[in-house]
Scaffold this active site. Structure first.
Site, PDB file in Angstrom:
ATOM      1  CB  SER A 107      49.624 -41.552 -74.069  1.00  0.00           C
ATOM      2  OG  SER A 107      48.664 -40.605 -73.760  1.00  0.00           O
ATOM      3  CG  HIS A 128      53.818 -43.678 -72.942  1.00  0.00           C
ATOM      4  ND1 HIS A 128      53.425 -44.453 -73.998  1.00  0.00           N
ATOM      5  CD2 HIS A 128      52.694 -43.388 -72.247  1.00  0.00           C
ATOM      6  CE1 HIS A 128      52.115 -44.632 -73.947  1.00  0.00           C
ATOM      7  NE2 HIS A 128      51.641 -44.005 -72.888  1.00  0.00           N
ATOM      8  CD  GLU A 140      55.876 -46.452 -76.308  1.00  0.00           C
ATOM      9  OE1 GLU A 140      56.035 -46.797 -77.478  1.00  0.00           O
ATOM     10  OE2 GLU A 140      54.926 -45.734 -75.956  1.00  0.00           O
ATOM     11  CG  ASN A 178      49.010 -44.945 -76.873  1.00  0.00           C
ATOM     12  OD1 ASN A 178      48.320 -45.908 -76.547  1.00  0.00           O
ATOM     13  ND2 ASN A 178      49.497 -44.086 -76.003  1.00  0.00           N
TER      14      ASN A 178
HETATM   15  N1  CAA Z   1      46.950 -50.136 -59.266  1.00  0.00           N
HETATM   16  C1  CAA Z   1      47.785 -51.005 -58.675  1.00  0.00           C
HETATM   17  N2  CAA Z   1      47.684 -52.347 -58.799  1.00  0.00           N
HETATM   18  C2  CAA Z   1      46.639 -52.816 -59.504  1.00  0.00           C
HETATM   19  C3  CAA Z   1      45.719 -51.974 -60.145  1.00  0.00           C
HETATM   20  C4  CAA Z   1      45.903 -50.570 -60.002  1.00  0.00           C
HETATM   21  N3  CAA Z   1      45.091 -49.697 -60.573  1.00  0.00           N
HETATM   22  N4  CAA Z   1      44.809 -52.738 -60.792  1.00  0.00           N
HETATM   23  C5  CAA Z   1      45.157 -54.020 -60.570  1.00  0.00           C
HETATM   24  N5  CAA Z   1      46.261 -54.062 -59.809  1.00  0.00           N
HETATM   25  C6  CAA Z   1      46.968 -55.241 -59.351  1.00  0.00           C
HETATM   26  C7  CAA Z   1      46.092 -56.055 -58.406  1.00  0.00           C
HETATM   27  O1  CAA Z   1      46.157 -55.558 -57.100  1.00  0.00           O
HETATM   28  C8  CAA Z   1      46.705 -57.434 -58.526  1.00  0.00           C
HETATM   29  O2  CAA Z   1      47.894 -57.468 -57.751  1.00  0.00           O
HETATM   30  P1  CAA Z   1      48.261 -58.819 -56.935  1.00  0.00           P
HETATM   31  O3  CAA Z   1      48.632 -59.822 -57.989  1.00  0.00           O
HETATM   32  O4  CAA Z   1      49.393 -58.397 -56.078  1.00  0.00           O
HETATM   33  O5  CAA Z   1      47.027 -59.165 -56.175  1.00  0.00           O
HETATM   34  C9  CAA Z   1      47.124 -57.493 -60.006  1.00  0.00           C
HETATM   35  O6  CAA Z   1      47.190 -56.129 -60.438  1.00  0.00           O
HETATM   36  C10 CAA Z   1      46.116 -58.229 -60.843  1.00  0.00           C
HETATM   37  O7  CAA Z   1      44.855 -57.619 -60.643  1.00  0.00           O
HETATM   38  P2  CAA Z   1      43.467 -58.392 -60.654  1.00  0.00           P
HETATM   39  O8  CAA Z   1      43.688 -59.794 -60.161  1.00  0.00           O
HETATM   40  O9  CAA Z   1      42.449 -57.552 -59.950  1.00  0.00           O
HETATM   41  O10 CAA Z   1      42.964 -58.378 -62.150  1.00  0.00           O
HETATM   42  P3  CAA Z   1      43.603 -58.897 -63.465  1.00  0.00           P
HETATM   43  O11 CAA Z   1      44.390 -60.157 -63.267  1.00  0.00           O
HETATM   44  O12 CAA Z   1      42.477 -58.890 -64.436  1.00  0.00           O
HETATM   45  O13 CAA Z   1      44.646 -57.772 -63.887  1.00  0.00           O
HETATM   46  C11 CAA Z   1      45.100 -55.828 -65.114  1.00  0.00           C
HETATM   47  C12 CAA Z   1      44.256 -56.438 -64.002  1.00  0.00           C
HETATM   48  C13 CAA Z   1      46.584 -55.880 -64.730  1.00  0.00           C
HETATM   49  C14 CAA Z   1      44.656 -54.373 -65.226  1.00  0.00           C
HETATM   50  C15 CAA Z   1      44.879 -56.657 -66.438  1.00  0.00           C
HETATM   51  O14 CAA Z   1      43.507 -56.695 -66.733  1.00  0.00           O
HETATM   52  C16 CAA Z   1      45.603 -56.068 -67.620  1.00  0.00           C
HETATM   53  O15 CAA Z   1      46.786 -56.308 -67.821  1.00  0.00           O
HETATM   54  N6  CAA Z   1      44.885 -55.284 -68.464  1.00  0.00           N
HETATM   55  C17 CAA Z   1      45.459 -54.612 -69.607  1.00  0.00           C
HETATM   56  C18 CAA Z   1      46.190 -53.392 -69.124  1.00  0.00           C
HETATM   57  C19 CAA Z   1      46.805 -52.617 -70.253  1.00  0.00           C
HETATM   58  O16 CAA Z   1      46.781 -52.985 -71.407  1.00  0.00           O
HETATM   59  N7  CAA Z   1      47.386 -51.467 -69.891  1.00  0.00           N
HETATM   60  C20 CAA Z   1      47.946 -50.567 -70.843  1.00  0.00           C
HETATM   61  C21 CAA Z   1      46.912 -49.551 -71.193  1.00  0.00           C
HETATM   62  S1  CAA Z   1      47.533 -48.423 -72.374  1.00  0.00           S
HETATM   63  C22 CAA Z   1      48.340 -47.297 -71.491  1.00  0.00           C
HETATM   64  O17 CAA Z   1      48.347 -47.260 -70.296  1.00  0.00           O
HETATM   65  C23 CAA Z   1      49.073 -46.296 -72.261  1.00  0.00           C
HETATM   66  C24 CAA Z   1      48.344 -45.159 -72.812  1.00  0.00           C
HETATM   67  O18 CAA Z   1      49.019 -44.238 -73.193  1.00  0.00           O
HETATM   68  C25 CAA Z   1      46.896 -45.107 -73.020  1.00  0.00           C
END
Ligand code: CAA
Length: 271
Positions: A107, A128, A140, A178
């Site tokens: 990342s 990424h 990315e 990031n």
């Molecule tokens: N694995 C697979 N699917 C998942 C999951 C996981 N860990 N977590 C949630 N989902 C799926 C759910 O099953 C659901 O699917 P369906 O629509 O088919 O039912 C869908 O995602 C939505 O989940 P929820 O309804 O439970 O919850 P939500 O609407 O709040 O969404 C979320 C959850 C997608 C995580 C949302 O909160 C979100 O987009 N959060 C921000 C995520 C983000 O910013 N990610 C980037 C982080 S930075 C990074 O990764 C890079 C790095 O280098 C650090």
């Protein structure tokens, strides 16, 4: 994240995948989690039971890097630590086929540095993914200084076949995602440290005020506070710019073993 990547490669791209972790518990847990995701998608009529069964058959596991000697494309997703990653790439270089592409899901760590651990820097690239991989649409792609254009093209083709949209970013600390996200999270922890607002109020402000799916502190727990800290350190050490100084409170939480959701305690408690 490795499991998420393997799952999408098999379930969307329909490619045979070898899931590797040195710890058998981790590969077993990965397969269990994949089965849960498949059952959920079958239950929601997103895929058929037959589709799910083919996905299961496409994924095999190994607990040794030597189990990767036949694969064409590696996506490494180990801890965000330069020494761990360079050791893995050094080993992959001798174990994998001579034309295998070696991608890292780092990342923030320099792809050029990781590539220098191998004798085929032109075949090393950054890929990424974002968490949760099955849901997030972005990859990315980061070519290192010596990555060939052919390897960049093949990596983009694979990411698109996995249903992702790609951006191509130069090999700079933190890339784009990031470079922007981590100072935002770090600043939120600084606000908390200064007691200018509660964790809940910081998160609610950004969630409801700017339509973020999660507030910055919830997101930090979701990503892992150790990962956030490691990325801030890469930004700070590699740019020398004080605007990237990791927040002391973030360091303290990590020292205490409060790593976020995965450890049951981070900024918030998950007990
Ligand atoms: N694995 C697979 N699917 C998942 C999951 C996981 N860990 N977590 C949630 N989902 C799926 C759910 O099953 C659901 O699917 P369906 O629509 O088919 O039912 C869908 O995602 C939505 O989940 P929820 O309804 O439970 O919850 P939500 O609407 O709040 O969404 C979320 C959850 C997608 C995580 C949302 O909160 C979100 O987009 N959060 C921000 C995520 C983000 O910013 N990610 C980037 C982080 S930075 C990074 O990764 C890079 C790095 O280098 C650090």
């Amino acid at each position: 994240m490795g499991l998420g990547i393997a799952y999408v490669a098999a379930n969307v791209t329909r490619l045979p995948v070898v899931l590797m972790d040195i710890n058998k518990d981790q590969t077993d847990k990965g397969i269990q989690f994949m089965n849960k995701l498949l059952e959920k998608d079958v239950g929601k009529n997103k895929i058929t039971a037959e589709h799910a069964q083919v996905t299961r058959e496409l994924v095999s596991t190994t607990n040794s890097l030597t189990g990767l000697s036949d694969v064409d494309f590696i996506i490494e997703a180990a801890s965000e630590n330069l020494n761990i990653k360079t050791a893995i790439f050094r080993d992959l270089d001798s174990i994998c086929k001579s034309d295998a592409i070696l991608a890292s899901n780092t990342s923030s760590i320099s792809i050029t540095k990781i590539a220098a651990a191998t004798k085929k820097a032109d075949q090393v690239i950054g890929m990424h993914f974002m968490n949760p991989v099955p849901v997030m649409k972005l990859v990315e792609i980061i070519p290192g200084l010596q990555t060939s254009t052919a390897v960049l093209d093949q990596t983009r083709t694979l990411a698109e076949a996995m249903g992702k949209t790609c951006t191509v970013v130069k090999d700079i600390p933190g890339f784009v995602a990031n470079r922007l996200l981590m100072p935002y999270i770090n600043e939120a922890v600084m606000l908390l440290e200064s007691e200018f607002a509660s964790a809940e109020d910081i998160d609610t402000t950004m969630k409801l005020g700017t339509n973020m799916p999660m507030g910055p502190l919830t997101l930090a727990d979701f990503i892992g506070l150790d990962t956030c800290l490691a990325i801030m350190k890469v930004l700070y050490e590699n740019t020398g710019d004080s605007k990237y100084r990791p927040c002391v409170l973030l360091q303290k939480f990590v020292d205490a073993g409060w790593l976020g959701k995965k450890s049951g305690r981070g900024i918030y408690s998950y007990k």
